[in-house]
Scaffold this active site. Sequence first.
Site, mmCIF file in Angstrom:
data_model
loop_
_atom_site.group_PDB
_atom_site.id
_atom_site.type_symbol
_atom_site.label_atom_id
_atom_site.label_comp_id
_atom_site.label_asym_id
_atom_site.label_seq_id
_atom_site.Cartn_x
_atom_site.Cartn_y
_atom_site.Cartn_z
ATOM 1 N N HIS A 77 8.506 81.846 62.308
ATOM 2 C CA HIS A 77 9.160 80.889 63.195
ATOM 3 C C HIS A 77 10.415 81.520 63.786
ATOM 4 C CE1 HIS A 77 10.403 77.018 64.836
ATOM 5 N NE2 HIS A 77 11.635 77.359 64.489
ATOM 6 N N ASP A 156 9.872 64.019 62.302
ATOM 7 C CA ASP A 156 10.596 65.007 63.096
ATOM 8 C C ASP A 156 10.431 64.761 64.588
ATOM 9 O OD1 ASP A 156 12.188 67.510 63.192
ATOM 10 O OD2 ASP A 156 10.420 68.217 64.278
ATOM 11 N N ARG A 163 17.899 63.393 68.626
ATOM 12 C CA ARG A 163 18.972 64.395 68.569
ATOM 13 C C ARG A 163 19.184 65.043 69.929
ATOM 14 N NH1 ARG A 163 16.598 68.321 64.790
ATOM 15 N NH2 ARG A 163 18.441 69.574 65.265
ATOM 16 N N SER A 178 14.461 70.091 60.116
ATOM 17 C CA SER A 178 13.455 69.956 61.163
ATOM 18 C C SER A 178 12.450 71.108 61.095
ATOM 19 C CB SER A 178 14.132 69.926 62.536
ATOM 20 O OG SER A 178 13.185 69.958 63.582
ATOM 21 N N LYS A 182 8.342 71.084 58.855
ATOM 22 C CA LYS A 182 7.071 71.405 59.508
ATOM 23 C C LYS A 182 6.437 72.649 58.890
ATOM 24 C CE LYS A 182 9.293 71.195 63.415
ATOM 25 N NZ LYS A 182 9.746 71.225 64.808
#
Length: 419
Positions: A77, A156, A163, A178, A182
């Site tokens: 990620h 999320d 947000r 967040s 995931k």
Amino acid sequence: MIRAKRDRHSLSDAQIDWVVDAYTRGVVADEQMSALAMAIFLNGMEPGEIARWTNAMIDTGERMSFADLGKVTADKHSTGGVGDKVTLPLAPLVASYGVAVPQLSGRGLGHTGGTLDKLEAIPGWSADVSNARLREILADPGCVICAPGADLVPADKRLYALRDVTATVDCIPLIASSIMSKKIAEGAGSLTLDVKVGSGAFMKDAQTARALAETMVRLGKDSGLATSALLTDMSRPLGRAIGNALEVEESVAVLAGGGPADLVELTVALADEMLTKSGVDHDDLAERLADGRAMDTWKAMIRAQGGDPDAELPRATHTEDVVAERDGWLTETDALAFGVASWRLGAGRARKEDPVQAGAGIELHAVVGDKVSAGQKLFTLHTDTPERIPRALEALTPGFTVGDDEPAERASVILDAVK
């Protein structure tokens, strides 16, 4: 709970479990969660609170598992940047070693590009893959890049949208929970994080980027997910292409054994980290890119998701060159300025429902450290809507500098590691 966090107190496990679930179900109103998010933004969370918040978000949806796949799985990620197309060559490179790579990705918002937007520039390619089809593709060719299903951490989806419109995005507890909710729910065997540092990243300085990386690595390890992070430079764009089809084209160049040195360096470093954590012996990764095996996996992955890897990519209908006004050295290409300019050309979106132009973006013909001459082409702007060009130039022009002195060479795009 709002009062407690406003007054710098910690929330109990029971409070956190309740509020995350209740907000997801619509029991807690947006204005209440907005107030709580701002209180968290201003006053932070203790490590135990962040861990509980992350688990509570996971518990609002399904947990995936690849235990019966018969392959080791690895995920990566990035916290987002400008010209960051690393996922595209990285997933097939790692998969070419027999590691399954379930890369659930997102779309761009604002100046940062989205992996799914890039791949949707390929004719026929689809981001929507069912769980059953995802498992088939992971079996062969071994990697898939797709949108997460609606049942993966629904909390999320609601909280991130909130947000985004309440100026509470760049908050370490909320960013970490967040991302990690995931990634833990995805069920991969290991996770490698690319935490960007610099003007084009959420984290502008190394200190806050390291704090975010350490928080996410701790969350991963505490959940049983082997996690590590690289801190990488996002003070300037990555590679020489910004924009959807332009970045696909550059990714294919990397898979053909070419491409810009910084993009190759980061792709190889992340692949090395993923394969090492997976316990897989690996030879020279740059050689694997050059010999065609990673390219074969790329083409098979694109075909498996309905795309034509050999089709011509979309081209913007209008281009405009930016040239050097004097002789000298290119000393600065500010990532944020280039990202905003590309966004204004149509490569990105202001709201998640906005369309993007597949061919829009910026080509960099020169990078920091190059010697340039007056009149030399530095950058080319691409768009289908030429009326956007003046606003794009307004953002871009203050973001690059041609100076008299040769700038110091950057030692590496990789700044640090957290393991």
